[in-house]
Design an enzyme around this catalytic site. Structure first.
Site, short mmCIF file in Angstrom:
data_model
loop_
_atom_site.label_atom_id
_atom_site.label_comp_id
_atom_site.label_asym_id
_atom_site.label_seq_id
_atom_site.Cartn_x
_atom_site.Cartn_y
_atom_site.Cartn_z
N LYS A 91 0.83 -1.21 0.00
CA LYS A 91 0.00 0.00 0.00
C LYS A 91 0.87 1.26 0.00
O LYS A 91 0.61 2.19 -0.77
CB LYS A 91 -0.93 -0.02 1.21
CG LYS A 91 -1.82 1.20 1.35
CD LYS A 91 -2.79 1.02 2.47
CE LYS A 91 -2.17 0.43 3.70
NZ LYS A 91 -1.01 1.20 4.22
N THR A 93 3.96 1.35 -1.00
CA THR A 93 4.65 1.30 -2.29
C THR A 93 3.76 1.85 -3.39
O THR A 93 4.21 2.60 -4.28
CB THR A 93 5.07 -0.14 -2.60
OG1 THR A 93 5.89 -0.63 -1.54
CG2 THR A 93 5.84 -0.23 -3.91
N ARG A 115 2.90 8.49 6.34
CA ARG A 115 3.26 8.55 7.76
C ARG A 115 4.74 8.24 7.97
O ARG A 115 5.36 7.55 7.18
CB ARG A 115 2.43 7.53 8.56
CG ARG A 115 0.95 7.83 8.62
CD ARG A 115 0.18 6.66 9.19
NE ARG A 115 0.21 5.52 8.27
CZ ARG A 115 -0.06 4.28 8.63
NH1 ARG A 115 -0.35 4.00 9.89
NH2 ARG A 115 -0.04 3.30 7.75
N LYS A 126 7.63 -6.26 10.19
CA LYS A 126 6.99 -5.77 8.98
C LYS A 126 7.93 -4.96 8.10
O LYS A 126 7.76 -4.88 6.89
CB LYS A 126 5.76 -4.93 9.35
CG LYS A 126 4.97 -4.42 8.14
CD LYS A 126 3.74 -3.65 8.60
CE LYS A 126 2.97 -3.10 7.41
NZ LYS A 126 3.70 -2.06 6.70
N ALA A 366 -2.74 2.21 12.32
CA ALA A 366 -4.15 2.15 11.93
C ALA A 366 -4.93 1.15 12.77
O ALA A 366 -6.12 1.34 13.02
CB ALA A 366 -4.28 1.79 10.45
N PHE A 397 -3.19 0.12 6.75
CA PHE A 397 -3.72 -1.24 6.79
C PHE A 397 -4.93 -1.40 5.88
O PHE A 397 -5.02 -0.76 4.84
CB PHE A 397 -4.03 -1.67 8.22
CG PHE A 397 -2.80 -2.02 9.01
CD1 PHE A 397 -1.85 -2.88 8.49
CD2 PHE A 397 -2.59 -1.49 10.26
CE1 PHE A 397 -0.71 -3.22 9.22
CE2 PHE A 397 -1.45 -1.81 11.00
CZ PHE A 397 -0.52 -2.69 10.47
N PHE A 485 2.97 -9.05 -8.60
CA PHE A 485 4.06 -9.89 -8.13
C PHE A 485 4.47 -10.81 -9.28
O PHE A 485 3.64 -11.14 -10.16
CB PHE A 485 3.62 -10.73 -6.92
CG PHE A 485 3.58 -9.95 -5.64
CD1 PHE A 485 4.27 -10.40 -4.52
CD2 PHE A 485 2.85 -8.77 -5.52
CE1 PHE A 485 4.23 -9.69 -3.32
CE2 PHE A 485 2.80 -8.06 -4.34
CZ PHE A 485 3.50 -8.52 -3.22
N TRP A 514 6.72 -1.34 -8.37
CA TRP A 514 7.83 -1.85 -7.56
C TRP A 514 9.04 -2.14 -8.45
O TRP A 514 10.16 -1.81 -8.10
CB TRP A 514 7.40 -3.12 -6.82
CG TRP A 514 8.48 -3.74 -6.00
CD1 TRP A 514 8.88 -3.36 -4.75
CD2 TRP A 514 9.31 -4.85 -6.37
NE1 TRP A 514 9.91 -4.16 -4.32
CE2 TRP A 514 10.20 -5.08 -5.29
CE3 TRP A 514 9.40 -5.66 -7.51
CZ2 TRP A 514 11.16 -6.09 -5.32
CZ3 TRP A 514 10.35 -6.67 -7.55
CH2 TRP A 514 11.22 -6.88 -6.45
#
Length: 663
Positions: A91, A93, A115, A126, A366, A397, A485, A514
């Protein structure tokens, strides 16, 4: 050298894609980032409206909002996601990649607003929040580690308030009213400005026979009864809701006993020394992670320095034994807290790998807090891009928590109306919601995630569809970003596209930012531009009105957004709700704290669970920030660390000073 739409050297991604930290080092050293002064002035900031913090960061003053007060706002886009796997679905990214595509590929004036990451997940499991691959903020090590110290300021301000609370109880329990009056007031001989706020709260000016004003009142104007009421807060220890914080995941600080030192003993008030033994002044307390602090949320929700100062003062930390709320103003500490936060209120300017400007500001989680960057950063960005520009702001999130709070809390407070919601989905997460095996960080994915499985995708799209339906309830256009992906197949992607359009999404687009940077999100950016052009802002609406009761608002969110059958409340939650309504706090929004992994309180319940209830075990009051904070299920306000946290891989090259192993 080929140029992008802004005349900068065009990004040339490498294949295979290097690690995030290697990309950041390569961009900063070999490709080159814009000097922060050049970036600031390219987007309309004047000298004196920004303060460089090294070559890659700057603080932006709030004066810009006054200068550009009449400037029309740009298009406002919130980027959110479906319920993720523990690996995250990109998200942040996508927020960065979309902004890069709008800027470097389409030539639009564009900002990303994100943020600041907590060091808890950075060194935990994470990772950071700079984005990733060729859609990230650089230098990423500076972004993820300290930045300009805003979280440290939040930590200091929070813990100063905790110290003020403990020490006030300590002194009140051992001193008479006269002794407190002498030490608090008479030794200085006047009321400090913050003391006058308490005088007003107590209504002493209205009661004064000579009609004293806030500026003219002096200590001698108070009666003996008023003096006692002024100095004795009489805090009920069982009512305290304020914890200390630190920006680290540390499960062993969730519950601690404070005041165990040999000097934390008192002679109880009204007892005779030598006849009654001294008692230990201790109590059970705990720690939260810094980004869960109400101070952090106040930073995110403030619209000005004055507003932040007032919000800090209004924070309720406890109740007196007679039921009166105790605030930071009552403790006399909110002015000092505002001083600690005076630099933190200024947003941080950075840039992406393609020199797109990014405002990094505030960092509330979040799942246990607001989950959005600051109102101030969004406002600054919207003014700087102008009416033809685009601001992509991230909501943390899953959309069931971050997006819902963005609309119902943040937009309500800011008055800003969004044009479009981008919901990030991955084939991987959708397969998980379709019944795929458990995804465990650090372990290989089950084979269904790396091989084509159309049936799992078809079943799992129910989660995405529910999020689309939820977003449409607020009257915005929805664009689904399918974050690519390498193991995804076009047949799987086509299933997601079709399901999204059938559910009411404006468009659904595959994006490969990405690996390719902004160029890989050009189709996504074009879809977002069209969605913004097509929206009717008059359709925007909130999910609930704030004048509903506390339980009614909780139940609206639980039923409409989560799909719950109802809500159950613990005895503690019921008593807290009654107390808040008696105190006049019933007409503020609700900020639900729940797992990000499911619509329900059970993180293992994937897809769209049915036949469940939301369990509220506790309700905290974030009155300064402007909402109530129900804690649902087993959600923790300070995470723990796994057996092998991320810090095992992080180190420093002692020859070059480079950070290594950071993602």
């Amino acid at each position: 050298m080929e140029k992008d739409a802004w005349g900068h050297p065009k990004l040339v991604p490498k294949c295979p894609v290097p690690s995030d930290i290697d990309i950041s080092h390569d961009i900063v050293r070999n490709v080159g980032i814009l000097p922060i002064e050049e970036l600031a002035e390219q987007y309309g900031l004047l000298k004196g409206e920004y303060f460089p913090w090294g070559n890659g960061k700057a603080k932006i003053t709030l004066n810009i909002l006054k200068r550009l007060e009449t400037q029309p706002n740009g298009h406002y886009i919130v980027c959110t996601g479906i319920n993720p796997t523990p690996l995250g679905e990109g998200k942040s990214t996508t927020t960065i990649g979309l902004a890069q595509a709008l800027g470097s590929a389409l030539g639009k004036r564009a900002f990303a607003c994100i943020r600041q990451p907590s060091q808890g997940p950075t060194f935990g499991i994470k990772g950071g929040a700079a984005g990733g691959g060729y859609a990230q903020v650089v230098p990423m090590d500076e972004f993820n580690l300290h930045l300009t110290g805003d979280i440290h300021a939040v930590t200091a301000a929070n813990n100063l308030l905790a110290a003020a609370l403990e020490t006030r109880m300590f002194h009140e329990e051992s001193q008479s009213d006269e002794a407190l009056w002498k030490r608090l007031v008479l030794e200085k001989g006047y009321f400090s400005p913050i003391m006058k706020i308490r005088l007003q709260k107590l209504g002493f000016l209205d009661q004064h026979p000579t009609g004293a004003t806030i500026d003219s009142i002096v200590p001698d104007d108070l009666t003996a009864e008023q003096r006692s009421k002024f100095v004795r807060l009489d805090i009920d220890p069982s009512s305290i809701t304020w914890n200390r914080v630190l920006d680290v995941c540390d499960r062993h600080l969730r519950r601690v006993r404070v005041g165990e030192g040999p000097n934390e003993t008192i002679q109880p008030r009204g007892t005779v020394k030598g006849e009654t033994p001294r008692t230990q002044h201790n109590r059970i307390s705990g720690f939260d992670i810094s980004v869960a602090s109400e101070v952090m949320t106040v930073l995110a929700m403030s619209t000005s320095l004055r507003d932040m100062r007032e919000k800090l003062g209004n924070m309720v930390v406890a109740y007196s034994r007679s039921g009166d709320s105790i605030t930071a103003d009552d403790l006399g500490v909110s002015g000092a807290m505002a001083v600690l936060m005076k630099d933190a209120i200024m947003p941080n300017l950075m840039q992406t790998v393609e020199r797109t400007p990014v405002l990094v500001h505030a960092g509330p989680f979040a799942n246990i807090s607001l989950g959005n960057s600051s109102i101030i950063a969004d406002n600054v960005a919207l003014k700087l891009v102008g009416s033809d520009g685009y601001v992509v702001t991230e909501a943390g999130f899953g959309a069931d928590i971050g997006m819902e709070k963005f609309f119902n809390i943040k937009c309500r407070a800011s008055g800003l109306i969004p044009d479009c919601a981008v919901i990030v989905a991955t084939v991987r997460a959708i397969k998980m919601h379709g019944g795929g095996g458990v995804v465990v960080p650090g372990k290989p994915l089950p084979k269904e995630y790396t091989e084509e499985n159309i049936e799992l995708v078809k079943i799992g799209c129910c989660n995405l569809i529910k999020h689309i339906q939820n977003a449409l309830k607020f009257g915005v256009n929805v664009v689904v970003a399918i974050n690519k992906f390498k193991s995804d197949t076009m047949a799987e992607v086509d299933v997601i596209k079709s399901a999204s359009i059938e559910a009411g999404a404006y468009d659904a687009v595959l994006a490969n930012h990405w690996a390719e940077g902004g160029q890989g999100a050009t189709d996504l950016a074009s879809a977002v531009v069209r969605a913004c052009d097509a929206v009717d802002r008059s359709n925007f609406k909130f999910l609930y009105e704030v004048d509903l009761s506390i339980k009614e608002k909780i139940e609206v969110i639980s039923k409409e957004i989560y799909g719950a059958d109802g809500v159950e409340y613990s005895e503690l939650a019921n008593s807290q709700i009654s107390k808040y309504e008696e105190s006049g706090f019933g007409t503020i929004p609700i900020c639900m704290a729940k797992t990000q992994y499911s619509f329900s309180c059970n993180p293992a319940a994937k897809g769209v669970p049915k036949g469940f209830t939301i369990t509220v075990r506790e309700v905290r009051a974030c009155v300064g920030a402007g909402f109530l904070y129900p804690i649902c299920g087993d959600i923790m306000t300070i995470p723990g660390l796994s057996t092998r946290p991320g810090f095992y891989d992080v180190d420093i090259d002692v020859e070059t000073g480079d950070v290594i192993g950071l993602f």
